[in-house]
Design a protein around this motif. Structure first.
Motif, PDB file in Angstrom:
ATOM      1  N   ALA A  10      -6.272  -0.238   3.516  1.00  0.00           N
ATOM      2  CA  ALA A  10      -4.852  -0.412   2.631  1.00  0.00           C
ATOM      3  C   ALA A  10      -4.676  -0.839   0.847  1.00  0.00           C
ATOM      4  N   ALA A  11      -3.756  -0.689   1.124  1.00  0.00           N
ATOM      5  CA  ALA A  11      -3.168  -0.762  -0.331  1.00  0.00           C
ATOM      6  C   ALA A  11      -3.011  -1.749  -0.793  1.00  0.00           C
ATOM      7  N   LEU A  12      -2.494  -1.936  -2.408  1.00  0.00           N
ATOM      8  CA  LEU A  12      -2.023  -2.598  -3.175  1.00  0.00           C
ATOM      9  C   LEU A  12      -0.668  -2.316  -3.309  1.00  0.00           C
ATOM     10  N   PRO A  13       0.179  -3.181  -3.881  1.00  0.00           N
ATOM     11  CA  PRO A  13       1.523  -2.142  -3.747  1.00  0.00           C
ATOM     12  C   PRO A  13       1.463  -1.996  -5.628  1.00  0.00           C
ATOM     13  N   VAL A  14       1.964  -1.115  -5.296  1.00  0.00           N
ATOM     14  CA  VAL A  14       2.012   0.065  -6.984  1.00  0.00           C
ATOM     15  C   VAL A  14       3.843  -0.369  -7.355  1.00  0.00           C
ATOM     16  N   ALA A  15       4.810  -0.266  -8.125  1.00  0.00           N
ATOM     17  CA  ALA A  15       5.426   0.010  -8.907  1.00  0.00           C
ATOM     18  C   ALA A  15       6.120   0.769  -8.955  1.00  0.00           C
ATOM     19  N   ALA A  16       6.419   0.814  -9.351  1.00  0.00           N
ATOM     20  CA  ALA A  16       7.758   2.351  -9.343  1.00  0.00           C
ATOM     21  C   ALA A  16       9.261   1.806 -10.558  1.00  0.00           C
ATOM     22  N   ALA A  17       9.320   2.770 -11.011  1.00  0.00           N
ATOM     23  CA  ALA A  17      10.536   2.426 -12.294  1.00  0.00           C
ATOM     24  C   ALA A  17      11.518   2.022 -11.870  1.00  0.00           C
ATOM     25  N   THR A  18      12.420   2.783 -10.942  1.00  0.00           N
ATOM     26  CA  THR A  18      13.483   2.659 -10.442  1.00  0.00           C
ATOM     27  C   THR A  18      13.245   2.194  -8.457  1.00  0.00           C
ATOM     28  N   PRO A  19      15.171   1.257  -8.114  1.00  0.00           N
ATOM     29  CA  PRO A  19      14.787   1.089  -7.058  1.00  0.00           C
ATOM     30  C   PRO A  19      14.580   2.317  -6.430  1.00  0.00           C
ATOM     31  N   GLU A  20      15.432   3.494  -6.190  1.00  0.00           N
ATOM     32  CA  GLU A  20      14.949   4.176  -5.596  1.00  0.00           C
ATOM     33  C   GLU A  20      13.805   5.459  -5.292  1.00  0.00           C
ATOM     34  N   GLU A  21      12.908   5.224  -6.670  1.00  0.00           N
ATOM     35  CA  GLU A  21      11.202   5.663  -6.424  1.00  0.00           C
ATOM     36  C   GLU A  21      10.345   4.387  -5.331  1.00  0.00           C
ATOM     37  N   GLN A  22      11.052   3.303  -6.026  1.00  0.00           N
ATOM     38  CA  GLN A  22      10.674   1.796  -4.784  1.00  0.00           C
ATOM     39  C   GLN A  22      10.224   2.602  -3.487  1.00  0.00           C
ATOM     40  N   ALA A  23      12.213   3.147  -3.287  1.00  0.00           N
ATOM     41  CA  ALA A  23      12.301   2.809  -1.930  1.00  0.00           C
ATOM     42  C   ALA A  23      11.514   4.430  -1.070  1.00  0.00           C
ATOM     43  N   ASP A  33      -0.593   0.299   4.327  1.00  0.00           N
ATOM     44  CA  ASP A  33      -0.919  -1.370   4.525  1.00  0.00           C
ATOM     45  C   ASP A  33      -1.678  -1.161   5.840  1.00  0.00           C
ATOM     46  N   GLY A  34      -0.650  -0.259   6.463  1.00  0.00           N
ATOM     47  CA  GLY A  34      -0.862   0.260   7.959  1.00  0.00           C
ATOM     48  C   GLY A  34      -2.355   0.002   9.140  1.00  0.00           C
ATOM     49  N   ILE A  35      -2.424   1.455   8.022  1.00  0.00           N
ATOM     50  CA  ILE A  35      -4.274   1.766   8.490  1.00  0.00           C
ATOM     51  C   ILE A  35      -4.962   0.693   7.715  1.00  0.00           C
ATOM     52  N   GLY A  36      -5.052  -0.455   6.380  1.00  0.00           N
ATOM     53  CA  GLY A  36      -6.167  -1.520   6.718  1.00  0.00           C
ATOM     54  C   GLY A  36      -5.672  -2.240   7.555  1.00  0.00           C
ATOM     55  N   LYS A  37      -4.346  -2.644   7.988  1.00  0.00           N
ATOM     56  CA  LYS A  37      -4.825  -3.209   9.249  1.00  0.00           C
ATOM     57  C   LYS A  37      -4.437  -3.153   9.888  1.00  0.00           C
ATOM     58  N   ARG A  38      -5.039  -2.098  10.223  1.00  0.00           N
ATOM     59  CA  ARG A  38      -5.488  -0.955  11.961  1.00  0.00           C
ATOM     60  C   ARG A  38      -4.239  -1.289  13.013  1.00  0.00           C
ATOM     61  N   ASP A  39      -3.515  -0.981  12.188  1.00  0.00           N
ATOM     62  CA  ASP A  39      -2.106  -0.929  12.999  1.00  0.00           C
ATOM     63  C   ASP A  39      -1.304   0.126  13.401  1.00  0.00           C
ATOM     64  N   HIS A  40      -1.417   0.843  13.869  1.00  0.00           N
ATOM     65  CA  HIS A  40      -1.133   2.039  14.434  1.00  0.00           C
ATOM     66  C   HIS A  40       0.526   2.180  14.394  1.00  0.00           C
ATOM     67  N   ASN A  41       1.103   1.767  15.081  1.00  0.00           N
ATOM     68  CA  ASN A  41       2.521   1.112  15.349  1.00  0.00           C
ATOM     69  C   ASN A  41       3.098   1.106  13.483  1.00  0.00           C
ATOM     70  N   ARG A  44       2.997   4.457  12.335  1.00  0.00           N
ATOM     71  CA  ARG A  44       3.757   5.361  13.048  1.00  0.00           C
ATOM     72  C   ARG A  44       5.045   5.464  12.025  1.00  0.00           C
ATOM     73  N   ALA A  45       5.368   3.787  12.092  1.00  0.00           N
ATOM     74  CA  ALA A  45       6.866   4.108  11.932  1.00  0.00           C
ATOM     75  C   ALA A  45       7.538   4.348  10.310  1.00  0.00           C
ATOM     76  N   ALA A  46       6.514   4.549   9.613  1.00  0.00           N
ATOM     77  CA  ALA A  46       6.899   5.280   8.292  1.00  0.00           C
ATOM     78  C   ALA A  46       6.209   7.184   8.121  1.00  0.00           C
ATOM     79  N   LEU A  47       5.452   7.640   9.352  1.00  0.00           N
ATOM     80  CA  LEU A  47       5.879   8.810   9.149  1.00  0.00           C
ATOM     81  C   LEU A  47       7.169   9.632   9.947  1.00  0.00           C
ATOM     82  N   LEU A  48       7.376  10.705   9.834  1.00  0.00           N
ATOM     83  CA  LEU A  48       8.280  11.628  10.513  1.00  0.00           C
ATOM     84  C   LEU A  48       7.465  12.498  11.060  1.00  0.00           C
ATOM     85  N   PRO A  49       7.694  12.277  12.574  1.00  0.00           N
ATOM     86  CA  PRO A  49       7.029  12.739  13.630  1.00  0.00           C
ATOM     87  C   PRO A  49       7.057  14.551  13.471  1.00  0.00           C
TER      88      PRO A  49
END
Length: 144
Positions: A10-23, A33-41, A44-49
């Motif tokens: 799992a990762a801790l939130p990391v600050a980014a400078a601009t709203p687009e960098e945050q996006a 976070d999903g890996i840390g929670k062992r949550d495959h779904n 997958r939601a964060a990844l391009l198939p």
């Protein structure tokens, strides 16, 4: 992961400078976070198939499609695993972006290894998705 190399983290939130960098950073953070929670779904939601991860471990390079990588992440376990990125460098050009970030991988709160994560992302239907990841791993780390 680096990109967690078949371990949950799992990762801790990391600050980014601009709203687009945050996006841009948000789906990579969600993956960690999903890996840390062992949550495959969640992962997958964060990844391009169809994307891939490239892992460099010592002199060995391995490549896995995202589905194969996710399948290697256990859905249960007792060890607390966390991957923390810091000082991310984010570059964006229209609908493509990169993240370059050093990381520490912790097992039960202690640094196990460190390295650098590189992720490239694409914007699809207005949403950033991780299209590919590469990482390396070092045994000698500050804090170890």
């Amino acid at each position: 992961m680096g990109a967690c190399a078949a371990l949950a983290c799992a990762a801790l939130p990391v600050a980014a400078a601009t709203p687009e960098e945050q996006a841009v950073l948000a789906p990579f953070q969600a993956l960690l976070d999903g890996i840390g929670k062992r949550d495959h779904n969640m992962m997958r939601a964060a990844l391009l198939p169809g994307g891939m991860i490239t892992l460099k471990r010592a002199d060995k390079i391995s490549q896995l499609h995202f589905d194969a990588f996710i399948d290697r992440i256990p859905t249960t376990g007792t060890q607390q695993l966390a991957e923390r990125i810091h000082d991310p460098l984010i570059r964006i050009d229209d609908d493509i972006a990169i993240i370059w970030a050093p990381y520490e991988f912790l097992v039960d709160g202690k640094v196990d290894h460190c390295g650098t994560d590189i992720a490239h992302l694409v914007k699809r239907d207005g949403k950033w998705l991780v299209a590919g990841i590469a990482d390396n791993q070092h045994a000698t780390c500050a804090g170890k």
